[in-house]
Design a protein around this motif. Structure first.
Motif, PDB file in Angstrom:
ATOM      1  N   LEU A 184     -10.844   7.422 -11.046  1.00 20.99           N
ATOM      2  CA  LEU A 184     -12.271   7.458 -10.761  1.00 20.99           C
ATOM      3  C   LEU A 184     -12.673   6.334  -9.808  1.00 20.99           C
ATOM      4  CD1 LEU A 184     -13.733   8.274 -14.296  1.00 20.99           C
ATOM      5  CD2 LEU A 184     -13.622   9.794 -12.309  1.00 20.99           C
ATOM      6  N   ALA A 185     -11.983   5.204  -9.899  1.00 24.18           N
ATOM      7  CA  ALA A 185     -12.299   4.076  -9.017  1.00 24.18           C
ATOM      8  C   ALA A 185     -11.949   4.387  -7.564  1.00 24.18           C
ATOM      9  CB  ALA A 185     -11.550   2.824  -9.471  1.00 24.18           C
ATOM     10  N   PHE A 186     -11.020   5.316  -7.351  1.00 25.18           N
ATOM     11  CA  PHE A 186     -10.663   5.702  -5.983  1.00 25.18           C
ATOM     12  C   PHE A 186     -11.693   6.651  -5.376  1.00 25.18           C
ATOM     13  CE2 PHE A 186      -6.246   4.478  -7.140  1.00 25.18           C
ATOM     14  CZ  PHE A 186      -5.987   3.648  -6.049  1.00 25.18           C
ATOM     15  N   LEU A 187     -12.551   7.250  -6.191  1.00 28.34           N
ATOM     16  CA  LEU A 187     -13.476   8.267  -5.691  1.00 28.34           C
ATOM     17  C   LEU A 187     -14.423   7.743  -4.612  1.00 28.34           C
ATOM     18  CD1 LEU A 187     -14.420  11.166  -5.822  1.00 28.34           C
ATOM     19  CD2 LEU A 187     -15.907  10.558  -7.743  1.00 28.34           C
ATOM     20  N   LEU A 253      -6.686  12.651  13.582  1.00 22.62           N
ATOM     21  CA  LEU A 253      -6.281  12.574  12.178  1.00 22.62           C
ATOM     22  C   LEU A 253      -7.449  12.224  11.271  1.00 22.62           C
ATOM     23  CD1 LEU A 253      -2.750  10.898  12.340  1.00 22.62           C
ATOM     24  CD2 LEU A 253      -3.323  13.296  11.943  1.00 22.62           C
ATOM     25  N   ARG A 254      -8.297  11.298  11.695  1.00 25.51           N
ATOM     26  CA  ARG A 254      -9.450  10.943  10.864  1.00 25.51           C
ATOM     27  C   ARG A 254     -10.408  12.117  10.736  1.00 25.51           C
ATOM     28  NH1 ARG A 254     -11.071   5.826   9.844  1.00 25.51           N
ATOM     29  NH2 ARG A 254     -12.508   6.925   8.459  1.00 25.51           N
ATOM     30  N   GLY A 255     -10.474  12.942  11.794  1.00 28.98           N
ATOM     31  CA  GLY A 255     -11.393  14.063  11.761  1.00 28.98           C
ATOM     32  C   GLY A 255     -10.880  15.274  11.018  1.00 28.98           C
ATOM     33  N   LEU A 256      -9.553  15.418  10.923  1.00 25.35           N
ATOM     34  CA  LEU A 256      -8.982  16.605  10.299  1.00 25.35           C
ATOM     35  C   LEU A 256      -8.276  16.322   8.978  1.00 25.35           C
ATOM     36  CD1 LEU A 256      -7.470  18.422  13.426  1.00 25.35           C
ATOM     37  CD2 LEU A 256      -9.673  18.839  12.316  1.00 25.35           C
ATOM     38  N   ALA A 257      -7.762  15.097   8.796  1.00 26.06           N
ATOM     39  CA  ALA A 257      -6.958  14.796   7.601  1.00 26.06           C
ATOM     40  C   ALA A 257      -7.652  13.839   6.640  1.00 26.06           C
ATOM     41  CB  ALA A 257      -5.605  14.208   8.017  1.00 26.06           C
ATOM     42  N   GLY A 258      -8.941  13.604   6.841  1.00 23.93           N
ATOM     43  CA  GLY A 258      -9.645  12.661   5.973  1.00 23.93           C
ATOM     44  C   GLY A 258      -9.770  13.125   4.534  1.00 23.93           C
ATOM     45  N   LEU A 259      -9.563  14.423   4.288  1.00 20.39           N
ATOM     46  CA  LEU A 259      -9.678  14.944   2.931  1.00 20.39           C
ATOM     47  C   LEU A 259      -8.421  14.725   2.103  1.00 20.39           C
ATOM     48  CD1 LEU A 259     -11.491  18.317   3.727  1.00 20.39           C
ATOM     49  CD2 LEU A 259     -12.452  16.369   2.491  1.00 20.39           C
ATOM     50  N   VAL A 260      -7.356  14.269   2.734  1.00 27.92           N
ATOM     51  CA  VAL A 260      -6.107  14.023   2.010  1.00 27.92           C
ATOM     52  C   VAL A 260      -6.234  12.714   1.232  1.00 27.92           C
ATOM     53  CG1 VAL A 260      -3.614  13.654   2.200  1.00 27.92           C
ATOM     54  CG2 VAL A 260      -4.776  15.237   3.757  1.00 27.92           C
ATOM     55  N   PRO A 261      -6.191  12.750  -0.097  1.00 30.01           N
ATOM     56  CA  PRO A 261      -6.293  11.499  -0.866  1.00 30.01           C
ATOM     57  C   PRO A 261      -5.159  10.544  -0.510  1.00 30.01           C
ATOM     58  CG  PRO A 261      -6.597  13.410  -2.296  1.00 30.01           C
ATOM     59  CD  PRO A 261      -6.115  13.940  -0.973  1.00 30.01           C
ATOM     60  N   GLY A 262      -5.508   9.297  -0.290  1.00 32.92           N
ATOM     61  CA  GLY A 262      -4.514   8.294   0.064  1.00 32.92           C
ATOM     62  C   GLY A 262      -4.281   8.163   1.548  1.00 32.92           C
ATOM     63  N   ILE A 263      -5.060   8.875   2.393  1.00 34.95           N
ATOM     64  CA  ILE A 263      -4.878   8.781   3.842  1.00 34.95           C
ATOM     65  C   ILE A 263      -5.103   7.356   4.325  1.00 34.95           C
ATOM     66  CG2 ILE A 263      -7.282   9.376   4.315  1.00 34.95           C
ATOM     67  CD1 ILE A 263      -4.208  10.423   6.404  1.00 34.95           C
ATOM     68  N   TRP A 264      -5.903   6.605   3.557  1.00 33.47           N
ATOM     69  CA  TRP A 264      -6.181   5.216   3.944  1.00 33.47           C
ATOM     70  C   TRP A 264      -4.950   4.330   3.836  1.00 33.47           C
ATOM     71  CZ3 TRP A 264      -8.730   7.840  -0.013  1.00 33.47           C
ATOM     72  CH2 TRP A 264      -8.251   7.613  -1.297  1.00 33.47           C
ATOM     73  N   LEU A 265      -3.928   4.776   3.102  1.00 32.41           N
ATOM     74  CA  LEU A 265      -2.724   3.962   2.951  1.00 32.41           C
ATOM     75  C   LEU A 265      -1.959   3.834   4.259  1.00 32.41           C
ATOM     76  CD1 LEU A 265      -1.372   5.243  -0.475  1.00 32.41           C
ATOM     77  CD2 LEU A 265      -2.784   3.248  -0.006  1.00 32.41           C
ATOM     78  N   SER A 266      -2.262   4.707   5.220  1.00 29.34           N
ATOM     79  CA  SER A 266      -1.594   4.624   6.515  1.00 29.34           C
ATOM     80  C   SER A 266      -2.218   3.555   7.401  1.00 29.34           C
ATOM     81  CB  SER A 266      -1.655   5.980   7.233  1.00 29.34           C
ATOM     82  OG  SER A 266      -3.007   6.352   7.493  1.00 29.34           O
ATOM     83  N   HIS A 267      -3.323   2.969   6.967  1.00 25.72           N
ATOM     84  CA  HIS A 267      -4.006   1.925   7.729  1.00 25.72           C
ATOM     85  C   HIS A 267      -3.807   0.582   7.028  1.00 25.72           C
ATOM     86  CE1 HIS A 267      -5.838   5.450   9.427  1.00 25.72           C
ATOM     87  NE2 HIS A 267      -6.451   4.726  10.331  1.00 25.72           N
ATOM     88  N   GLY A 268      -3.132  -0.292   7.689  1.00 27.08           N
ATOM     89  CA  GLY A 268      -2.903  -1.620   7.124  1.00 27.08           C
ATOM     90  C   GLY A 268      -1.553  -1.711   6.443  1.00 27.08           C
ATOM     91  N   ASP A 269      -1.240  -2.916   5.993  1.00 23.82           N
ATOM     92  CA  ASP A 269       0.038  -3.191   5.339  1.00 23.82           C
ATOM     93  C   ASP A 269      -0.107  -2.940   3.853  1.00 23.82           C
ATOM     94  OD1 ASP A 269       2.577  -4.010   4.723  1.00 23.82           O
ATOM     95  OD2 ASP A 269       2.150  -6.154   4.890  1.00 23.82           O
ATOM     96  N   ILE A 270       0.228  -1.727   3.410  1.00 24.23           N
ATOM     97  CA  ILE A 270       0.094  -1.342   2.011  1.00 24.23           C
ATOM     98  C   ILE A 270       1.465  -1.360   1.347  1.00 24.23           C
ATOM     99  CG2 ILE A 270      -0.670   0.451   0.443  1.00 24.23           C
ATOM    100  CD1 ILE A 270      -2.936  -0.774   1.975  1.00 24.23           C
ATOM    101  N   GLU A 271       1.616  -2.207   0.358  1.00 24.77           N
ATOM    102  CA  GLU A 271       2.860  -2.281  -0.417  1.00 24.77           C
ATOM    103  C   GLU A 271       2.546  -1.823  -1.833  1.00 24.77           C
ATOM    104  OE1 GLU A 271       6.578  -2.533  -1.494  1.00 24.77           O
ATOM    105  OE2 GLU A 271       5.936  -3.009   0.543  1.00 24.77           O
ATOM    106  N   VAL A 272       2.978  -0.613  -2.184  1.00 27.13           N
ATOM    107  CA  VAL A 272       2.584  -0.035  -3.462  1.00 27.13           C
ATOM    108  C   VAL A 272       3.643  -0.165  -4.539  1.00 27.13           C
ATOM    109  CG1 VAL A 272       1.088   1.625  -2.311  1.00 27.13           C
ATOM    110  CG2 VAL A 272       3.432   2.251  -2.815  1.00 27.13           C
ATOM    111  N   ILE A 273       4.816  -0.619  -4.182  1.00 26.61           N
ATOM    112  CA  ILE A 273       5.884  -0.700  -5.173  1.00 26.61           C
ATOM    113  C   ILE A 273       6.175  -2.158  -5.499  1.00 26.61           C
ATOM    114  CG2 ILE A 273       8.273  -0.177  -5.714  1.00 26.61           C
ATOM    115  CD1 ILE A 273       6.520   2.251  -5.613  1.00 26.61           C
ATOM    116  N   ASN A 274       5.973  -2.505  -6.759  1.00 25.10           N
ATOM    117  CA  ASN A 274       6.339  -3.836  -7.231  1.00 25.10           C
ATOM    118  C   ASN A 274       7.791  -3.780  -7.712  1.00 25.10           C
ATOM    119  OD1 ASN A 274       6.810  -5.992  -9.252  1.00 25.10           O
ATOM    120  ND2 ASN A 274       4.662  -6.481  -8.855  1.00 25.10           N
ATOM    121  N   GLN A 275       8.662  -4.521  -7.047  1.00 23.35           N
ATOM    122  CA  GLN A 275      10.087  -4.392  -7.319  1.00 23.35           C
ATOM    123  C   GLN A 275      10.453  -4.776  -8.748  1.00 23.35           C
ATOM    124  OE1 GLN A 275      12.248  -3.033  -5.312  1.00 23.35           O
ATOM    125  NE2 GLN A 275      10.737  -2.755  -3.692  1.00 23.35           N
ATOM    126  N   GLN A 276       9.604  -5.550  -9.385  1.00 23.26           N
ATOM    127  CA  GLN A 276       9.955  -5.990 -10.723  1.00 23.26           C
ATOM    128  C   GLN A 276       9.503  -5.003 -11.806  1.00 23.26           C
ATOM    129  OE1 GLN A 276       8.415  -9.847 -11.699  1.00 23.26           O
ATOM    130  NE2 GLN A 276       9.458  -9.966 -13.656  1.00 23.26           N
TER     131      GLN A 276
END
Length: 321
Positions: A184-187, A253-276
């Protein structure tokens, strides 16, 4: 407010198959395939090895307490990731919903009926925006949570069949209960990033007399090809060329793919996996919201809002014949 409530109900009633039954059918297929795979692995493997972070552990020989804690954390933190296909379906459903939202009213002449009612073009268009950006995602989130929990239970039953009982540890993990709140926080972030796409699709839907998909998708792609061709011609006589890659990434891409959840992860240095510890939803949420610091995000959202306003005006004056 009461008018908007009934307009939203109208949209849901008319598109219940797309917004509700489609994700339910996909969720049922996931439970059958993925959940069935878990059960088959338990039935066929007996006491077997468990793969985690590239390491194999023989369950029958016992799993160290530290590894059990990591397994429980990963399961409790990432179970909603199992519902990812539902959110891809959401993007497709909302894309075609927005394409047809205003065009179909004119095509089947039902716009004449709706215009005869005391409903403003503003309220009508905003109800479709709210349906695309709020109602449909909330329905998918609800179905996704139920699907993720069901697959989590089936997965833990499968692991228990190999001799590792994680039920107690998983139930102690806070992320198990916070997972739906994370979604819900991602909404709000999803709404901001999807505004350009929703605005563009509704504007084209309110304007195009036919071939709505071709106008909505073909136009930006054709412009990108023309810019590429322009660079090829001009590049032989001048060093001044257009940054086509920027246009494709920030406009197409912003005009056609903005409805894909998580599209913002392609902008900036996003590290989603904590190795530990594995997938960390808190870190993912924090880094996702950091994309709001980029001015381009708000500029695109403002342009999307402008196109929604244009759709309201076009709906008022555009008619077939």
């Amino acid at each position: 407010m009461k008018t908007m409530k009934w307009l939203l109900r109208r949209e849901f009633w008319e598109h219940k198959g797309a917004f509700f039954w489609t994700p339910v059918a996909v969720a049922a297929a996931m439970l059958l395939l993925v959940g069935g795979g878990f059960m088959y692995a338990m039935a066929a493997g007996g006491h077997d090895t468990i793969q985690f972070n590239g390491h194999s552990v023989v369950a029958i020989q016992g799993v160290p307490a530290a590894l059990r804690a990591k397994l429980a954390f990963a399961a409790a933190s990432g179970y909603l990731g199992l519902a990812a296909p539902l959110f891809i379906v959401l993007a497709v459903v909302v894309f075609f919903y927005c394409l047809a939202a205003l065009h179909d009213d004119r095509r089947d002449r039902s716009i004449l009926f709706w215009k005869s009612l005391p409903l403003s073009d503003r309220d009508t268009v905003l109800s479709k925006v709210a349906t695309a950006l709020v109602v449909a995602p909330l329905i998918t989130i609800g179905i996704g949570v139920v699907t993720g929990l069901a697959l989590l239970v089936l997965g833990m039953i499968s692991i228990a069949g190999k001799g590792v009982n994680l039920f107690g540890l998983v139930l102690q993990e806070p992320n198990l209960y916070l997972g739906p709140l994370y979604l819900l926080a991602f909404l709000p972030l999803y709404i901001i990033w999807a505004l350009p796409t929703v605005g563009w699709l509704l504007m084209v839907s309110s304007w195009a007399r036919s071939w709505v998909f071709m106008w909505a998708v073909g136009t930006p792609l054709a412009v990108a090809l023309l810019l590429k061709w322009f660079n090829m011609i001009v590049g032989h006589v001048s060093n001044t060329v257009i940054d086509v890659n920027w246009f494709v990434g920030e406009v197409v891409l912003r005009g056609l793919a903005g409805l894909v959840p998580g599209i913002w992860l392609s902008h900036g240095d996003i590290e989603v996996i904590n190795q530990q510890y594995g997938l960390n939803p808190t870190t993912l949420l924090e880094l996702s919201y950091s994309t709001l610091a980029h001015p381009s995000t708000w500029i695109a959202a403002a342009i999307g809002a402008g196109m929604i306003y244009a759709a309201m005006r076009l709906r008022r004056w555009r008619d077939e014949g």
